[in-house]
Design a protein around this motif. Sequence first.
Motif, PDB file in Angstrom:
ATOM      1  N   LYS A 163       0.835  -1.211   0.000  1.00  0.00           N
ATOM      2  CA  LYS A 163       0.000   0.000   0.000  1.00  0.00           C
ATOM      3  C   LYS A 163       0.872   1.264   0.000  1.00  0.00           C
ATOM      4  O   LYS A 163       0.684   2.164  -0.816  1.00  0.00           O
ATOM      5  N   THR A 164       1.815   1.309   0.944  1.00  0.00           N
ATOM      6  CA  THR A 164       2.678   2.491   1.038  1.00  0.00           C
ATOM      7  C   THR A 164       3.568   2.612  -0.196  1.00  0.00           C
ATOM      8  O   THR A 164       3.803   3.712  -0.712  1.00  0.00           O
ATOM      9  N   HIS A 165       4.037   1.489  -0.684  1.00  0.00           N
ATOM     10  CA  HIS A 165       4.870   1.473  -1.887  1.00  0.00           C
ATOM     11  C   HIS A 165       4.107   2.096  -3.063  1.00  0.00           C
ATOM     12  O   HIS A 165       4.659   2.912  -3.817  1.00  0.00           O
TER      13      HIS A 165
ATOM     14  N   ALA B 279      -3.143   9.042   4.314  1.00  0.00           N
ATOM     15  CA  ALA B 279      -3.580   8.672   5.661  1.00  0.00           C
ATOM     16  C   ALA B 279      -3.345   7.186   5.896  1.00  0.00           C
ATOM     17  O   ALA B 279      -3.369   6.377   4.970  1.00  0.00           O
ATOM     18  N   ASP B 280      -3.080   6.866   7.137  1.00  0.00           N
ATOM     19  CA  ASP B 280      -2.912   5.465   7.540  1.00  0.00           C
ATOM     20  C   ASP B 280      -3.783   5.239   8.773  1.00  0.00           C
ATOM     21  O   ASP B 280      -3.510   5.781   9.845  1.00  0.00           O
ATOM     22  N   LEU B 281      -4.839   4.462   8.611  1.00  0.00           N
ATOM     23  CA  LEU B 281      -5.824   4.283   9.686  1.00  0.00           C
ATOM     24  C   LEU B 281      -5.502   3.098  10.591  1.00  0.00           C
ATOM     25  O   LEU B 281      -6.305   2.729  11.443  1.00  0.00           O
TER      26      LEU B 281
ATOM     27  N   VAL C   8      -5.855   6.509   1.338  1.00  0.00           N
ATOM     28  CA  VAL C   8      -6.154   6.076   2.702  1.00  0.00           C
ATOM     29  C   VAL C   8      -5.855   4.593   2.895  1.00  0.00           C
ATOM     30  O   VAL C   8      -6.587   3.723   2.415  1.00  0.00           O
ATOM     31  N   GLU C   9      -4.730   4.319   3.589  1.00  0.00           N
ATOM     32  CA  GLU C   9      -4.378   2.928   3.891  1.00  0.00           C
ATOM     33  C   GLU C   9      -5.256   2.395   5.025  1.00  0.00           C
ATOM     34  O   GLU C   9      -5.627   3.127   5.921  1.00  0.00           O
ATOM     35  N   TRP C  10      -5.549   1.109   4.978  1.00  0.00           N
ATOM     36  CA  TRP C  10      -6.375   0.431   5.990  1.00  0.00           C
ATOM     37  C   TRP C  10      -7.782   1.009   6.056  1.00  0.00           C
ATOM     38  O   TRP C  10      -8.368   1.120   7.136  1.00  0.00           O
TER      39      TRP C  10
HETATM   40 MG    MG Z   1       1.696   1.037   4.810  1.00  0.00          MG
END
Ligand code: MG
Length: 156
Positions: A43-45, A81-83, A109-111
């Motif tokens: 996801k971050t990648h 964002a990372d939830l 928006v991750e997660w």
């Molecule tokens: Mg991540």
Amino acid sequence: GEHVTRALTLASPEETHQLGVRLGGLLEPGDFVGLIGDLGAGKTHLVRGVAEGARVPRSEVASPTFAIVYPYSGRIPLYHADLYRLTGYDDLYATGFMDLVGGEGALLVEWLDRVPEAAPREHLRVTLAHAGGDARTLQAEAFGTRAAALLTAWLP
Ligand code: MG
Ligand code: ADP
């Protein structure tokens, strides 16, 4: 309207990155992209590629912070964002995140699956999953006409 979905396999981190770059060139203010998948799914990648495609300076993306929402300024404002650490909607609401939805930036928006109520009715949902070694599967689903147009342009 038509329900647009896509599914593909990403063989390497570079492929994921390049796909992100292409999405970053297409995002518009108000877009909302939810990213779902286990730790290490990519996801971050993918978001790093998006930031590059939106011409966010590399130094901004590397900036270490423990905030829930990371603001980047590129071709348009981007909010990453990372939830992961949130416990629910009330917790998210307290961060001010909801004020950004539908605003002048695009949100990644991750997660999203942790707080599904965070998503506006119209959004793009992207699910990444491990598929052995460096392979990942990507599934995307568009909700609403703008998301359908975005997905069609991203993955023709
Ligand atoms: Mg991540
Ligand atoms: P997440 O944010 O989903 O927890 P990250 O993007 O932080 O995951 O980490 C993904 C890790 O998997 C990175 O170390 C990346 O180099 C590695 N990786 C291996 N293959 C891929 C691929 N095809 N796509 C994305 N990342 C990959």
